[in-house]
Enzyme design. Sequence first.
Site, mmCIF file in Angstrom:
data_model
loop_
_atom_site.group_PDB
_atom_site.id
_atom_site.type_symbol
_atom_site.label_atom_id
_atom_site.label_comp_id
_atom_site.label_asym_id
_atom_site.label_seq_id
_atom_site.Cartn_x
_atom_site.Cartn_y
_atom_site.Cartn_z
ATOM 1 N N GLN D 126 -6.630 30.142 0.443
ATOM 2 C CA GLN D 126 -7.856 30.937 0.341
ATOM 3 C C GLN D 126 -9.108 30.063 0.429
ATOM 4 O OE1 GLN D 126 -9.119 32.171 -3.614
ATOM 5 N NE2 GLN D 126 -9.406 34.261 -2.872
ATOM 6 N N GLY D 127 -9.982 30.370 1.354
ATOM 7 C CA GLY D 127 -11.223 29.602 1.485
ATOM 8 C C GLY D 127 -12.429 30.404 1.044
ATOM 9 N N SER D 129 -14.465 29.587 -2.453
ATOM 10 C CA SER D 129 -15.457 28.775 -3.171
ATOM 11 C C SER D 129 -15.989 27.635 -2.333
ATOM 12 C CB SER D 129 -14.831 28.170 -4.423
ATOM 13 O OG SER D 129 -14.550 29.154 -5.368
ATOM 14 N N GLU D 244 -4.456 44.562 -7.547
ATOM 15 C CA GLU D 244 -3.372 43.845 -8.233
ATOM 16 C C GLU D 244 -3.873 43.058 -9.414
ATOM 17 O OE1 GLU D 244 -0.090 43.144 -8.372
ATOM 18 O OE2 GLU D 244 0.052 44.747 -6.920
ATOM 19 N N SER D 383 -14.580 33.061 -13.663
ATOM 20 C CA SER D 383 -14.542 32.461 -14.998
ATOM 21 C C SER D 383 -14.709 33.540 -16.055
ATOM 22 C CB SER D 383 -15.679 31.450 -15.144
ATOM 23 O OG SER D 383 -16.917 32.130 -15.212
ATOM 24 N N ASN D 384 -14.323 33.196 -17.278
ATOM 25 C CA ASN D 384 -14.465 34.160 -18.360
ATOM 26 C C ASN D 384 -15.922 34.575 -18.564
ATOM 27 O OD1 ASN D 384 -11.757 34.135 -18.683
ATOM 28 N ND2 ASN D 384 -11.747 33.335 -20.773
ATOM 29 N N GLU D 385 -16.836 33.698 -18.243
ATOM 30 C CA GLU D 385 -18.249 34.059 -18.363
ATOM 31 C C GLU D 385 -18.592 35.149 -17.346
ATOM 32 O OE1 GLU D 385 -17.111 30.792 -18.237
ATOM 33 O OE2 GLU D 385 -17.204 30.785 -20.418
#
Lengths: 384, 384, 398, 398
Positions: D126-127, D129, D244, D383-385
């Site tokens: 996967q590209g 980020s 999913e 991220s969790n943030e």
Amino acid sequence: MDFDLTDEQRLLKDSVERMVADRYGFEQRRAYLALPGGRDPALWAQCAELGLLGLPLAEEYGGFGGGPVETMLVMEAFGRGLVLEPYLPSVILGGGLVAAAGDAAQKRAILPALAAGRMQLAFAHLERRSRYDLADITTIARADGAGFVLDGAKGVVLGGDTADTLIVSARIGGARCDADGIGLFLVAADAPGLTRRGYATQDGLRAAELTLAGTPATALGAPGGALGVMRRIVDRAMAALCAEAVGVMAAMHETTLEYLKTRKQFGRAIGEFQALQHRAVDMLVALEQARSMALFATVMAESDDPAERGRAMAAAKAQIGRSGRHIGQEAIQLHGGIGMTMEYKVGHYFKRMTMIDQCFGDADTHLAQLADAGSLFEAAEATG
Amino acid sequence: MDFDLTDEQRLLKDSVERMVADRYGFEQRRAYLALPGGRDPALWAQCAELGLLGLPLAEEYGGFGGGPVETMLVMEAFGRGLVLEPYLPSVILGGGLVAAAGDAAQKRAILPALAAGRMQLAFAHLERRSRYDLADITTIARADGAGFVLDGAKGVVLGGDTADTLIVSARIGGARCDADGIGLFLVAADAPGLTRRGYATQDGLRAAELTLAGTPATALGAPGGALGVMRRIVDRAMAALCAEAVGVMAAMHETTLEYLKTRKQFGRAIGEFQALQHRAVDMLVALEQARSMALFATVMAESDDPAERGRAMAAAKAQIGRSGRHIGQEAIQLHGGIGMTMEYKVGHYFKRMTMIDQCFGDADTHLAQLADAGSLFEAAEATG
Amino acid sequence: MDLNFTPEELAFRDEARHFFRTAIPEALRAKVREGRSLTKEEIVASQRILNARGWATPNWPRAWGGQDWSPVQVYLYQDEMQRAFVPPTISFNTTMVGPVIAEFGSDAQKTRFLPRAANADDFWCQGFSEPGSGSDLASLRTRAERRGDTYVVNGQKIWTTLAQYADWIFCLVRTNPTAKKQEGISFLLIDMKTPGITVRPIVTIDGGREVNEVFFDEVVVPAENLVGQENKGWDYAKFLLGNERTGIARVGMSKARIARIRALAAQEIVGDRPLIEDRRFREKLAAVEIELKALEMTQLRVVAEERNRVRGKPNPASSILKLKGSWIQQQITELLLEVAGPYAIPAQGNEDGSNEPAIGPDFAAMAAPGYFNFRKVSIYGGSNEIQRNIIAKAILGL
Amino acid sequence: MDLNFTPEELAFRDEARHFFRTAIPEALRAKVREGRSLTKEEIVASQRILNARGWATPNWPRAWGGQDWSPVQVYLYQDEMQRAFVPPTISFNTTMVGPVIAEFGSDAQKTRFLPRAANADDFWCQGFSEPGSGSDLASLRTRAERRGDTYVVNGQKIWTTLAQYADWIFCLVRTNPTAKKQEGISFLLIDMKTPGITVRPIVTIDGGREVNEVFFDEVVVPAENLVGQENKGWDYAKFLLGNERTGIARVGMSKARIARIRALAAQEIVGDRPLIEDRRFREKLAAVEIELKALEMTQLRVVAEERNRVRGKPNPASSILKLKGSWIQQQITELLLEVAGPYAIPAQGNEDGSNEPAIGPDFAAMAAPGYFNFRKVSIYGGSNEIQRNIIAKAILGL
């Protein structure tokens, strides 16, 4: 697996929620608290009319044969309304014990009256030193002719100030914490030798201290091996309390969100501050985890395997206690000063939530119990 | 009470910090790690030149008579630099044990060589099952002529791969966890029957596994009652580790702040997001609490009351472990992906911090010890 | 570096320890120990005992009854006072309005107010917060209009602690409504008996009456009651808030409360053993003790830096003390709740003079109210969220 | 409401349980159990066994090899697969690019790519980020310029998991640099063997090589490899990320890991007793189990709602699963670290084929690397943030 409510369940939910919405506004509730005895007897009658007081009882006794899901629906709505009625002590505990332990005549004498709102029960199990151990009993029952006489003292009897009949746990044998030798006894509120001192509890409900001095009593079923049935009914009550707690937590979370959206400081709604947003999210996560465990408790409440049921209830009560403390403390903190006042609703929820944790064992007590009782998960390795 | 450093202490601090700044840049350290043995022997020599290797030793052995404050200053700077030198095992533990337990001849033979950097020591106390209990020893020492022979195995001997002399704890009597019957023995690195397997540790330091099969050894002092001195020197080492940990945590916090101020997302520095600001504040609070407890450990490290000293060390190590885990995890989280890479410094600090917690007992182990050992505070009621 | 107290410091500590435990009546200290509310008379009586020795206002300038103590002595004084459960002095008098008047007031104000404040002859309260101005204090709207030799004050204050006892209130009022929000504020001293002042109690969730709303309707205040310069009140408020912040952690009180919980848990039987022998409970106690010991050391570090600090300038480290100190205080109330167990449930009066015997163990009556009440310590005096904002900006530069 | 599984569901569960534990070689499952990295060959082999039964891509449309399972079946499949430590399928193939191609791709793309993706004949990565675009993914700058029948790609991707194994990469690329940031992005399929692509490994703190940088220097990509419409790539990415999501909590894997820790702690002796008899350790285990049981119920509630959900529309509840699920996974690694004790300290290879005997107990070698590695689960995949931002906005309306 199916999370949908049946049509009957949906109807029940709607009617309870409507009653709570109509009759349990903040100012209405405040007015009830100011009445003698801290509640309005008309509401108890309304509960009877709605069929709530016989909800979990068998139809032959004027009940509706409802199960844990029905109880959950009622209790969650009651939690949202901070309902003051002694539903848990009288219907869930009292009715549950009579239905489970009583003989046919006792059931016929008590349960229809309970369902119709003509009789109120309470369960006197706790003693000065017993804390959360149902078997820690020093009250003594001695056979006396066809009946028994009781000597001892019971404390923090929820709903005990206005109950017509008290169900008292007492020893016919065995030492203080023994599992055997325990019986349940019916004591009339006006029995000789019974003194009771009623009082309000921290959350505005009612309870009583009892002293029993040669007080005549009737055995509820055959005395001696009552601990099992006590555990079963208290487990059911814990599931009900978990559902109530979810109502309380959901209300605290909603109230906090409302406040975050409307309270302005530094020129904007405080809900625009990211640090507060993230804390509101963590409250939601705690709430959803609690809701899930209340469901789990509901599923497991009627399990016939006491060990499995015990693990499930310990886990649920622990989760409820932790989520409730987290949500309650954050709700107060995010409200600031106003949350600390009796004039505003969130503090009342906070107090009820705190007392739920003190009932039938706090979060850490149940965590310790679960730690001793093994894993919550069955081994997948068993199959294949 | 006086928190100011003396002029000598300030000089020491400056010179250690200068050495670390000059010689322990990220790329320099990476180069050392790639060398055989994972470090540059020239730096050990430089430590000797600066007087660090003899710092805590008495002047008569070529030392400087430094105390816990001096050790704290060195270790905190070493923590900031993630210094790879086996200072803790060789100087603090090894030198400490020889000075405390050795006879005059042993001290004369070993300590000046240690101070001069001509000799490296290590302390082999841990065994496969002993975890954090210094008395859990199965290695056996049998008298053999004037000396002893040792049989057993020791593990995770910090600095044990390159030590010239190993100080090995072994039993001359008593059962596995008995407090009595323990001795300390000097074993030469090339002694017959000694096998050692050196390896890198998770944080880039070095350690070794030892097997001893009829290995000749010399008793360090009179064997039998060595547990007390082991505890004393390990307590001192824990205080030193706490100071090192403060350096590690401070570096993680600074690195994180730097990143928050420079990394941009959504058009602004991520340090402008309030949720991250508040988390950086909570890291600071954890750091300051850890710094305070490292100071407390420093004050108490030389206490002659083993119970009081033990409580203080347990408390300090527990605080350091908790603060360190919190700060480390948040440092990684706030960095995001880059914090997970070996190319960036913060992950290396995180790994060292994690290993410090695994040394001489993790936070919860020490919490449990303190819980059994009573209060940290003396009763004010004693007076007046 | 020597982290031990000097012999002189130890002697001072012992002197303080002895004084607090002998001069202040046990009955008063017992009420503090049990977390019950004090009457006005009790608060005043306790402060007068301290003031008779010159120990009510040690932080004031020497000329006005201060002690010129070293920061360590101030720390020991606070610590021992808290550990002995001595009723705190009226902080509005001793750490708020007193130092402000001493620093910025006129000579007439000093002479008139300071000795009476020290001796609790006047009971002061603080008029800062308003319904719309909590964390954003500078947005306050209570208006003071200059009319001749007087100011006429209209508006409302809230969360005014012990206003029901107060003889005087020091207020932040807006004197220039067109200036930027911090720049139009003045610091005014107002006699609570002035016509137009109404005090309305706010009952808190523990059932106590600590705080109030105070309404001002055309309240006429002599202009001589302005402290310092008009429109400079924000500076004086910052001075006030920056003063005396090391006591904010309440380390001494937390030590004393933990010691009490240990003693109570040794008496409370679970099954066949005292609760204190339950390992889980002891670990929770130990975890709080560790944080408290760390905070004590942090506080001593701040105390040691006090020497070099500019008087009245807020030390952002005090925000750390407040954050952690409030957390510890709240944890301790949770431990007491656990000791009380189900006997935390009955609601029992917090008042004196009840003839009813206690329900359950004596201490249990105040366990839940104490837990409820102490939620305030992370809200009042600058909420923990504001403290974090301060630290992020002032220490971390974010 | 009936929270028990139906007999049919239980039968399916048992079938899955049996299949996973018999068809997938124990040696592969042991590597997953121990937290060791799998080789490309092992990943491919495992997926092919699943695909032979049609169980590699149950979530795909029926026409392309999907199973039309109920949400409960999907849940049971995932749960049992994780509990048996079956190597997960290549998620880039099965839950990311596959569903996107099936939904938005051309027929030619479907025929060309889907069967090969299902059978792991192509290994995808996967590209998304980029160094400057982490949480703010839409700010990505890798440029794809249309030149005739091709796009020419220049730029850099980062955190590209298993790019070293990959045959193909699906990329978000900027095709319109002047549009608003979400609106100029396209979804492009690129053959990793194309000239101009360079993969540079990034070694992570556990010593593993999971992620990479991928550089694109004048990489020529046939225009037919564009998925859907140009400049609509952001929509497809959102579809992909919303797909999913119930498996994201990894409840099954956490159950299995906890069971393993129980077993290890029963063997690890502290003093004279197994660690599992230490009450403190058991309470920590119980605390995690409670959260996990609650998460399992939360997940089942989300699963039950799946029936009514629009396919591909992100369900914000999945952010709750991600938040709590990652926390639990990380807690479990901390428990394993505790079981390992000081034997977590030695650094031992994570590779196959070492002849050195383990230092300390076998499991200890992966305790610290597992702890280090799992810090990623609260960072990667949003991220969790970011999850908290999503919940605050989408659920709480803040």
